[in-house]
Write a protein that holds these residues in place. Structure first.
Motif, PDB file in Angstrom:
ATOM      1  N   SER A 154      33.492  37.896  37.962  1.00  0.00           N
ATOM      2  CA  SER A 154      34.290  37.479  36.809  1.00  0.00           C
ATOM      3  C   SER A 154      35.251  36.363  37.207  1.00  0.00           C
ATOM      4  O   SER A 154      35.425  36.074  38.380  1.00  0.00           O
ATOM      5  N   HIS A 155      35.872  35.767  36.191  1.00  0.00           N
ATOM      6  CA  HIS A 155      36.964  34.828  36.411  1.00  0.00           C
ATOM      7  C   HIS A 155      38.262  35.620  36.247  1.00  0.00           C
ATOM      8  O   HIS A 155      38.514  36.190  35.189  1.00  0.00           O
ATOM      9  N   THR A 156      39.060  35.655  37.290  1.00  0.00           N
ATOM     10  CA  THR A 156      40.299  36.424  37.284  1.00  0.00           C
ATOM     11  C   THR A 156      41.478  35.482  37.464  1.00  0.00           C
ATOM     12  O   THR A 156      41.470  34.638  38.357  1.00  0.00           O
ATOM     13  N   THR A 157      42.487  35.640  36.608  1.00  0.00           N
ATOM     14  CA  THR A 157      43.707  34.846  36.719  1.00  0.00           C
ATOM     15  C   THR A 157      44.860  35.772  37.080  1.00  0.00           C
ATOM     16  O   THR A 157      45.063  36.801  36.439  1.00  0.00           O
ATOM     17  N   ALA A 205      37.489  33.863  41.691  1.00  0.00           N
ATOM     18  CA  ALA A 205      36.317  34.698  41.411  1.00  0.00           C
ATOM     19  C   ALA A 205      36.693  36.143  41.705  1.00  0.00           C
ATOM     20  O   ALA A 205      37.129  36.464  42.805  1.00  0.00           O
ATOM     21  N   GLY A 206      36.567  36.992  40.712  1.00  0.00           N
ATOM     22  CA  GLY A 206      36.837  38.413  40.892  1.00  0.00           C
ATOM     23  C   GLY A 206      35.533  39.155  41.111  1.00  0.00           C
ATOM     24  O   GLY A 206      34.475  38.747  40.617  1.00  0.00           O
ATOM     25  N   PHE A 207      35.594  40.228  41.876  1.00  0.00           N
ATOM     26  CA  PHE A 207      34.412  41.041  42.172  1.00  0.00           C
ATOM     27  C   PHE A 207      34.694  42.475  41.779  1.00  0.00           C
ATOM     28  O   PHE A 207      35.783  42.987  42.050  1.00  0.00           O
ATOM     29  N   GLN A 208      33.725  43.126  41.186  1.00  0.00           N
ATOM     30  CA  GLN A 208      33.828  44.541  40.896  1.00  0.00           C
ATOM     31  C   GLN A 208      32.552  45.202  41.383  1.00  0.00           C
ATOM     32  O   GLN A 208      31.456  44.715  41.108  1.00  0.00           O
ATOM     33  N   PHE A 209      32.721  46.276  42.116  1.00  0.00           N
ATOM     34  CA  PHE A 209      31.585  46.964  42.711  1.00  0.00           C
ATOM     35  C   PHE A 209      31.436  48.336  42.068  1.00  0.00           C
ATOM     36  O   PHE A 209      32.403  49.077  41.942  1.00  0.00           O
TER      37      PHE A 209
END
Length: 146
Positions: free
Chosen positions: A38-41, A18-22
Motif C-alpha cells: 500500500s501507499h502509507t503516509t 510503501a507499506g507492507f501487510q503480511f
C-alpha cells in the motif's frame, strides 16, 4: 496479521512510503498467506494535518488503497489515529459492492481481525500496568506517572 509502515528518509519532503501487510491465517477453511502493498503516509509528521475521522485527536498514519493496485484486495482510505478519548481508532472508508458476497465477507473478516487485535491490545496494556505496579510495589521507584 502484521503491518509494516517504515518511516521515510529524514531528508525526503514526502511522508509517503510503501507499506507492507503480511497475512498468515485460516480464511474460509483455507490457509491464507499473502503480502499486501500500500501507499502509507506518516500523518503524524505533517504539520497541520487533520484526520478525516471526527473522533480523532490527531493522525498517526493514513493508508491509501488505490483500485488500480494489483497488490491489495480492497480500495479506499484508512487511518490510524489517536482518538479524543485517548484510545486508538482505525476508521476505514472502503469502496465495496454491498450485494457482493465476497466484498461483504472481506469486510466481516477485517472487522473480526481488528476486534481480535483490540482484545490483544487491551490484554497487553493490562499486563503492562500490572508489571509497572509490581515494579513500583517492590520499591524500585515509579516507571511512569499516571
Amino acid at each position: 496479521f502484521t503491518g509494516r509502515h517504515p518511516y521515510p528518509p529524514i531528508d525526503r519532503r514526502s511522508r509517503t512510503v510503501a507499506g507492507f501487510q503480511f497475512v498468515n491465517t485460516r480464511y474460509l477453511g483455507c490457509e491464507l498467506r499473502t503480502t499486501l502493498l500500500s501507499h502509507t503516509t506518516h500523518t503524524h509528521a505533517i504539520e497541520g494535518y487533520r484526520p478525516l475521522s471526527r473522533s480523532a485527536e490527531h493522525g498517526i498514519i493514513a493508508v491509501y488503497l488505490q483500485s488500480w493496485n494489483p497488490w491489495y484486495q480492497l480500495a479506499g482510505y484508512v487511518e490510524i489515529n489517536v482518538a479524543r478519548d485517548g484510545g486508538v481508532e482505525h476508521p476505514m472508508w472502503l469502496a465495496v459492492d454491498k450485494s457482493s458476497y465476497w466484498h461483504m465477507e472481506q469486510l466481516r473478516a477485517v472487522n473480526q481481525l481488528f476486534a481480535r487485535l483490540g482484545e490483544h491490545f487491551i490484554n497487553y496494556t493490562t499486563l503492562q500496568r500490572e508489571l509497572i505496579e509490581e515494579h513500583d510495589n517492590r520499591g524500585f521507584g515509579s516507571i511512569v506517572s499516571v
